[in-house]
Design a protein around this motif. Structure first.
Motif, PDB file in Angstrom:
ATOM      1  N   ILE A  45     -48.884  24.999  -8.606  1.00 49.63           N
ATOM      2  CA  ILE A  45     -48.324  26.316  -8.182  1.00 49.63           C
ATOM      3  C   ILE A  45     -47.654  27.178  -8.983  1.00 49.63           C
ATOM      4  O   ILE A  45     -47.618  28.015  -9.500  1.00 49.63           O
ATOM      5  N   ASP A  46     -46.489  26.270  -9.370  1.00 53.98           N
ATOM      6  CA  ASP A  46     -45.196  26.718 -10.151  1.00 53.98           C
ATOM      7  C   ASP A  46     -46.121  27.428 -11.239  1.00 53.98           C
ATOM      8  O   ASP A  46     -45.916  28.548 -12.310  1.00 53.98           O
ATOM      9  N   GLN A  49     -47.954  30.511 -11.796  1.00 53.44           N
ATOM     10  CA  GLN A  49     -47.666  31.367 -11.631  1.00 53.44           C
ATOM     11  C   GLN A  49     -46.961  32.476 -13.062  1.00 53.44           C
ATOM     12  O   GLN A  49     -46.212  33.112 -13.418  1.00 53.44           O
ATOM     13  N   GLU A  50     -47.096  31.220 -14.149  1.00 56.91           N
ATOM     14  CA  GLU A  50     -46.287  31.230 -15.558  1.00 56.91           C
ATOM     15  C   GLU A  50     -47.505  31.831 -16.541  1.00 56.91           C
ATOM     16  O   GLU A  50     -48.768  32.216 -16.812  1.00 56.91           O
ATOM     17  N   LYS A  59     -50.557  36.793 -17.114  1.00 55.70           N
ATOM     18  CA  LYS A  59     -50.386  35.964 -15.775  1.00 55.70           C
ATOM     19  C   LYS A  59     -51.657  36.331 -15.213  1.00 55.70           C
ATOM     20  O   LYS A  59     -52.211  36.933 -15.383  1.00 55.70           O
ATOM     21  N   SER A  61     -53.663  36.786 -11.938  1.00 52.12           N
ATOM     22  CA  SER A  61     -52.900  37.678 -10.388  1.00 52.12           C
ATOM     23  C   SER A  61     -52.804  37.663  -9.702  1.00 52.12           C
ATOM     24  O   SER A  61     -53.333  35.986  -9.014  1.00 52.12           O
ATOM     25  N   PRO A  62     -51.914  38.110  -8.924  1.00 52.01           N
ATOM     26  CA  PRO A  62     -51.236  36.865  -7.204  1.00 52.01           C
ATOM     27  C   PRO A  62     -52.612  37.453  -6.207  1.00 52.01           C
ATOM     28  O   PRO A  62     -53.062  35.857  -5.688  1.00 52.01           O
ATOM     29  N   ILE A  65     -53.862  33.648  -7.862  1.00 58.01           N
ATOM     30  CA  ILE A  65     -53.415  32.089  -7.243  1.00 58.01           C
ATOM     31  C   ILE A  65     -53.379  32.320  -5.735  1.00 58.01           C
ATOM     32  O   ILE A  65     -53.232  31.508  -5.538  1.00 58.01           O
ATOM     33  N   ASN A  66     -53.283  33.176  -5.136  1.00 57.87           N
ATOM     34  CA  ASN A  66     -53.858  32.411  -3.777  1.00 57.87           C
ATOM     35  C   ASN A  66     -54.957  32.312  -3.055  1.00 57.87           C
ATOM     36  O   ASN A  66     -55.392  31.564  -2.514  1.00 57.87           O
ATOM     37  N   TYR A  69     -54.173  28.393  -4.095  1.00 56.28           N
ATOM     38  CA  TYR A  69     -53.644  28.295  -2.749  1.00 56.28           C
ATOM     39  C   TYR A  69     -53.946  28.214  -1.788  1.00 56.28           C
ATOM     40  O   TYR A  69     -53.594  27.067  -1.232  1.00 56.28           O
TER      41      TYR A  69
END
Length: 96
Positions: A45-46, A49-50, A59, A61-62, A65-66, A69
């Motif tokens: 996950i880290d 986000q890089e 990067k 997008s949120p 990433i979601n 997740y």
């Protein structure tokens, strides 16, 4: 990946397949479920986000990433149901 009687929208299924192919399987696919530890998932996950993780740089997008997740959370919840791993594998970040 297939869900019987799927209520997933076709775009959701496409997003999940891309997340698996591009990032999740290359990062975690060499590990058996019973050896994956919370640190592996937190590190993944880290990492996503890089800066520079995207194909063309930059990067994720949120929302992207979601997707990762949500997919990981679903996969590990199902693995727990099937007895393939213990509930403790789900770190807090994957339980929200």
């Amino acid at each position: 990946m297939q869900q019987t009687g799927s209520s997933w929208h076709p775009r959701t299924l496409t997003n999940y397949k891309e997340a698996l192919k591009l990032r999740i399987l290359p990062a975690l696919g060499h590990l058996r479920l019973d050896v994956i530890k919370p640190m592996h998932l937190l590190s993944f996950i880290d990492n996503i986000q890089e800066e520079g993780i995207r194909k063309g740089g930059g990067k994720l997008s949120p929302a992207t990433i979601n997707i990762h997740y949500t997919l990981l959370r679903s996969l590990f919840k199902k693995a727990v149901e099937w007895g393939a791993c213990l509930p403790a594998i789900l770190p807090a970040i994957l339980s929200h």
